[in-house]
Design a protein around this motif. Structure first.
Motif, mmCIF file in Angstrom:
data_model
loop_
_atom_site.group_PDB
_atom_site.id
_atom_site.type_symbol
_atom_site.label_atom_id
_atom_site.label_comp_id
_atom_site.label_asym_id
_atom_site.label_seq_id
_atom_site.Cartn_x
_atom_site.Cartn_y
_atom_site.Cartn_z
ATOM 1 N N ASP A 276 0.847 -1.208 0.000
ATOM 2 C CA ASP A 276 0.000 0.000 0.000
ATOM 3 C C ASP A 276 0.870 1.242 0.000
ATOM 4 O O ASP A 276 0.668 2.175 -0.776
ATOM 5 C CB ASP A 276 -0.897 0.005 1.242
ATOM 6 C CG ASP A 276 -2.103 -0.887 1.046
ATOM 7 O OD1 ASP A 276 -2.203 -1.481 -0.057
ATOM 8 O OD2 ASP A 276 -2.919 -1.004 1.981
ATOM 9 N N ALA A 277 1.853 1.192 0.945
ATOM 10 C CA ALA A 277 2.703 2.368 1.100
ATOM 11 C C ALA A 277 3.415 2.684 -0.210
ATOM 12 O O ALA A 277 3.514 3.842 -0.642
ATOM 13 C CB ALA A 277 3.727 2.124 2.205
ATOM 14 N N ARG A 278 3.903 1.587 -0.826
ATOM 15 C CA ARG A 278 4.606 1.784 -2.082
ATOM 16 C C ARG A 278 3.686 2.419 -3.111
ATOM 17 O O ARG A 278 4.057 3.358 -3.809
ATOM 18 C CB ARG A 278 5.122 0.439 -2.575
ATOM 19 C CG ARG A 278 6.429 0.579 -3.330
ATOM 20 C CD ARG A 278 6.991 -0.778 -3.693
ATOM 21 N NE ARG A 278 7.509 -1.479 -2.544
ATOM 22 C CZ ARG A 278 7.237 -2.764 -2.256
ATOM 23 N NH1 ARG A 278 6.423 -3.464 -3.015
ATOM 24 N NH2 ARG A 278 7.753 -3.327 -1.197
ATOM 25 N N GLN A 279 2.466 1.873 -3.115
ATOM 26 C CA GLN A 279 1.494 2.412 -4.080
ATOM 27 C C GLN A 279 1.239 3.884 -3.829
ATOM 28 O O GLN A 279 1.262 4.728 -4.739
ATOM 29 C CB GLN A 279 0.186 1.627 -3.970
ATOM 30 C CG GLN A 279 0.191 0.399 -4.861
ATOM 31 C CD GLN A 279 -1.066 -0.410 -4.681
ATOM 32 O OE1 GLN A 279 -1.890 -0.079 -3.803
ATOM 33 N NE2 GLN A 279 -1.238 -1.424 -5.490
ATOM 34 N N ILE A 280 1.027 4.148 -2.503
ATOM 35 C CA ILE A 280 0.736 5.549 -2.157
ATOM 36 C C ILE A 280 1.900 6.436 -2.557
ATOM 37 O O ILE A 280 1.739 7.505 -3.156
ATOM 38 C CB ILE A 280 0.445 5.666 -0.641
ATOM 39 C CG1 ILE A 280 -0.904 4.998 -0.336
ATOM 40 C CG2 ILE A 280 0.443 7.114 -0.185
ATOM 41 C CD1 ILE A 280 -1.166 4.803 1.132
ATOM 42 N N LYS A 281 3.104 5.915 -2.249
ATOM 43 C CA LYS A 281 4.296 6.695 -2.570
ATOM 44 C C LYS A 281 4.357 6.978 -4.073
ATOM 45 O O LYS A 281 4.549 8.110 -4.524
ATOM 46 C CB LYS A 281 5.522 5.897 -2.114
ATOM 47 C CG LYS A 281 6.821 6.589 -2.341
ATOM 48 C CD LYS A 281 7.967 5.631 -2.122
ATOM 49 C CE LYS A 281 8.141 4.801 -3.388
ATOM 50 N NZ LYS A 281 9.269 3.880 -3.293
ATOM 51 N N ASP A 282 4.161 5.878 -4.797
ATOM 52 C CA ASP A 282 4.216 6.026 -6.255
ATOM 53 C C ASP A 282 3.198 7.061 -6.733
ATOM 54 O O ASP A 282 3.505 7.943 -7.542
ATOM 55 C CB ASP A 282 3.933 4.679 -6.928
ATOM 56 C CG ASP A 282 5.143 3.779 -6.878
ATOM 57 O OD1 ASP A 282 6.221 4.273 -6.427
ATOM 58 O OD2 ASP A 282 5.031 2.590 -7.245
ATOM 59 N N ASN B 171 3.959 10.432 -8.518
ATOM 60 C CA ASN B 171 3.374 10.711 -9.825
ATOM 61 C C ASN B 171 2.608 12.024 -9.826
ATOM 62 O O ASN B 171 2.755 12.845 -10.717
ATOM 63 C CB ASN B 171 2.438 9.569 -10.234
ATOM 64 C CG ASN B 171 3.239 8.404 -10.778
ATOM 65 O OD1 ASN B 171 4.407 8.584 -11.152
ATOM 66 N ND2 ASN B 171 2.639 7.234 -10.822
ATOM 67 N N GLU B 172 1.815 12.158 -8.769
ATOM 68 C CA GLU B 172 0.995 13.372 -8.653
ATOM 69 C C GLU B 172 1.887 14.611 -8.639
ATOM 70 O O GLU B 172 1.652 15.584 -9.359
ATOM 71 C CB GLU B 172 0.201 13.302 -7.352
ATOM 72 C CG GLU B 172 -1.125 14.016 -7.415
ATOM 73 C CD GLU B 172 -1.899 13.762 -6.124
ATOM 74 O OE1 GLU B 172 -2.380 14.730 -5.511
ATOM 75 O OE2 GLU B 172 -1.997 12.568 -5.721
ATOM 76 N N ALA B 173 2.942 14.451 -7.738
ATOM 77 C CA ALA B 173 3.855 15.596 -7.614
ATOM 78 C C ALA B 173 4.491 15.927 -8.958
ATOM 79 O O ALA B 173 4.597 17.093 -9.355
ATOM 80 C CB ALA B 173 4.936 15.264 -6.577
ATOM 81 N N LYS B 174 4.877 14.838 -9.633
ATOM 82 C CA LYS B 174 5.487 15.036 -10.935
ATOM 83 C C LYS B 174 4.533 15.783 -11.864
ATOM 84 O O LYS B 174 4.899 16.768 -12.513
ATOM 85 C CB LYS B 174 5.800 13.672 -11.541
ATOM 86 C CG LYS B 174 7.229 13.218 -11.296
ATOM 87 C CD LYS B 174 7.465 11.928 -12.079
ATOM 88 C CE LYS B 174 8.797 11.320 -11.718
ATOM 89 N NZ LYS B 174 8.858 9.924 -12.178
ATOM 90 N N GLU B 175 3.291 15.232 -11.854
ATOM 91 C CA GLU B 175 2.276 15.838 -12.734
ATOM 92 C C GLU B 175 2.142 17.325 -12.417
ATOM 93 O O GLU B 175 2.163 18.160 -13.301
ATOM 94 C CB GLU B 175 0.919 15.227 -12.437
ATOM 95 C CG GLU B 175 0.444 13.962 -12.952
ATOM 96 C CD GLU B 175 0.555 13.485 -14.327
ATOM 97 O OE1 GLU B 175 -0.486 13.583 -14.975
ATOM 98 O OE2 GLU B 175 1.580 12.954 -14.734
#
Lengths: 366, 166
Positions: B84-90, B94-98
């Motif tokens: 989960d954490a990994r997913q959230i991190k990803d 991603n969001e931040a990147k976007e």
């Protein structure tokens, strides 16, 4: 292999003995046959005297140089019921040779048994050469009774001690009890429970244990140099067997009596035939107990003493050492027999008790 | 049989029976009952001890199994949590990147716009200055040129022409 060798050795020794016996008998006819016969007679009398109960505790006797017979031992009290109680010391009989007087009555010991006589000690005989003198009820403390009391005290000391050691050490036996505990457990687990049953065996345990150790200890005492032949006495074995008989028949349940008088599962004519046979069996069973123990112990004593007697018959190095060896071998067998007879008596008593309390849930099985 | 009867001593029989029964009763009370009781008790004790040991072992086994299960569950939970954490991190990355991308684009756009407007302004300014300069030059030129009339009119004509063209 070794055992076979031993058996062979024994057989050959036995043959040798019989052979040399024949040889010595051959010599006898030529020379001093009379003396030899005397010795044999003496041995025979000694053995038959030994096998009987006696009114004084003699350890051994010998003939002194002046020809007087000396007895080493002690006198025992004589107790008679003959129109009142008579109590006197057995020394009055002077080793069964003279007439004893008590409160105006005269008594003599004839073949180990106390009989009433006149002042002269006359013994009257019937046609079969049996003494016809009246026999008063003889409650004397005889040699056998002394041994019974000693055995009883020994048993009390041993087993009450064992019982106490359990209480003291939290269920663990100490001392001599350690040796007897496995035997007690053996009697419970391998004699009482298989024959009587798990549920019922409890009330017979005391009798079985008492009878086993009583017979065993007395048998063993019989093998000591004191040589007291207690369990080879018919009155003793009769008393033991009658107790087994009484306990069996008093505790016999409905099934037991039904199997005697109306055997289930067989045709009616057979039932009628079987009833007297079964009824006879009720008496034969304890009778076989008393005869078996009596005969075995009696025979053991006769064999051992006869072999000892052979030494005096041979009066030679070869015969003497051979009989010594045989006596040794037979004594070892007798130690085994002492245990075995106690075991058999206990085992069969347990078996009879088992018959008496057996429950048959499966009637059709018969 | 005869011999047996002859040897039988009734007195000894009575004495033996009395002594034996007495011995039996004494032993029963003081020896056999306590002995058998103690032995039974001990056997029961051993039996219960064995039973309880067996129970304890079973309990321990079940406890071990429980532990194992709990451990397994915990491990699985950790695994899922980490996933989960990994997913959230990803997702966050991603969001931040976007967002950064969007911001960047926006900033670039703004910059471009401002550059454009600056450029326009600069051009306009330049134009103005060029015009002023041209006027200044023209003035000077005109001042000089207009010294004679002929040239003056010629220039005016020319200028007029130019103006109309432009």
């Amino acid at each position: 292999m070794q055992r076979k060798n031993l058996v062979n050795l024994l057989t050959s020794l036995l043959l040798l003995v019989t052979f040399s016996m024949n040889a010595s008998e051959g010599n006898k006819t030529e020379g001093e046959g009379h003396g030899e016969n005397n010795i044999k007679q003496e041995i025979k009398e000694f053995i038959s005297h030994h096998l009987k109960d006696s009114h004084d505790f003699s350890v051994f006797s010998y003939t002194a140089e002046d020809g007087e017979k000396k007895h080493i031992g002690f006198s025992l009290p004589v107790i008679l019921v003959d129109n009142g109680l008579h109590v006197f010391s057995s020394s009055k009989f002077h080793h069964e040779t003279t007439v004893a007087e008590s409160n105006g009555n005269f008594y003599k010991i004839y073949h180990g048994q106390l009989v009433k006589t006149d002042s002269e000690g006359t013994i009257t005989y019937d046609a079969d050469h049996h003494a016809t003198n009246t026999k008063p009820i003889d409650l004397s403390i005889t040699k056998s009774v002394v041994m019974i009391i000693l055995t009883g005290l020994l048993m009390l000391w041993l087993f009450v001690g064992l019982a106490r050691s359990y209480a003291k050490n939290g269920g663990v036996a100490t001392g001599a009890g350690r040796f007897f505990e496995p035997i007690i457990l053996y009697i419970r687990d391998d004699i009482a429970i298989p024959n009587i049953g798990e549920k019922q065996h409890g009330k017979y345990m005391s009798f079985l244990l008492t009878v086993f150790f009583f017979i065993w200890f007395l048998n063993m005492f019989g093998l000591t140099p004191l040589g007291v032949n207690v369990t080879g006495n018919i009155a003793i074995t009769f008393s033991l067997a009658i107790l087994t008989f009484l306990i069996t028949n008093v505790s016999g349940n409905k099934n037991y009596w039904k199997h005697i008088f109306w055997m289930p599962g067989v045709p009616v004519p057979m039932k009628i035939i079987l009833a007297p046979i079964e009824l006879l069996g009720v008496f034969i069973k304890p009778f076989s107990l008393l005869i078996r123990l009596y005969a075995n112990m009696q025979a053991g004593h006769i064999v051992v003493m006869s072999l000892v007697g052979l030494i005096y018959v041979f009066q030679s190095w070869l015969g003497g050492s051979l009989s010594f060896f045989l006596v040794f071998a037979i004594s070892i067998i007798e130690i085994l027999v002492a245990l075995l007879q106690a075991y058999i008596f206990t085992m069969l008593s347990a078996l009879y008790f088992g018959f008496a309390v057996e429950e048959h849930d499966h009637e059709e099985a018969h | 049989m005869d011999k047996l009867l002859a040897e039988f001593s009734f007195g000894l029989f009575i004495v033996q029976t009395v002594l034996f029964v007495g011995l039996f009763l004494l032993l029963k009370k003081f020896a056999w009952k306590p002995i058998l009781g103690a032995v039974n008790e001990r056997e029961e004790g051993i039996k219960t001890a064995l039973d309880s040991a067996k129970n304890a072992r079973q309990e321990m086994e079940s406890l071990n199994a429980d532990n194992e299960r709990i451990l397994k569950e915990a491990r699985a939970e950790r695994e899922s949590m980490m996933k989960d954490a990994r997913q959230i991190k990803d997702a966050m990355i991603n969001e931040a990147k976007e967002e950064a991308k969007a911001e960047g684009t926006k900033m670039i756009e703004q910059a471009q716009a401002s550059i454009q407007s600056e450029k326009q302004a600069a051009i306009a300014d330049l134009k103005k200055q060029v015009a002023e300069l041209s006027i200044g030059i023209a003035e000077k030129v005109v001042r000089k040129e207009l010294a004679n009339d002929k040239d003056q009119s010629k220039l005016i004509e020319q200028l007029l022409k130019e103006v109309t063209i432009s």
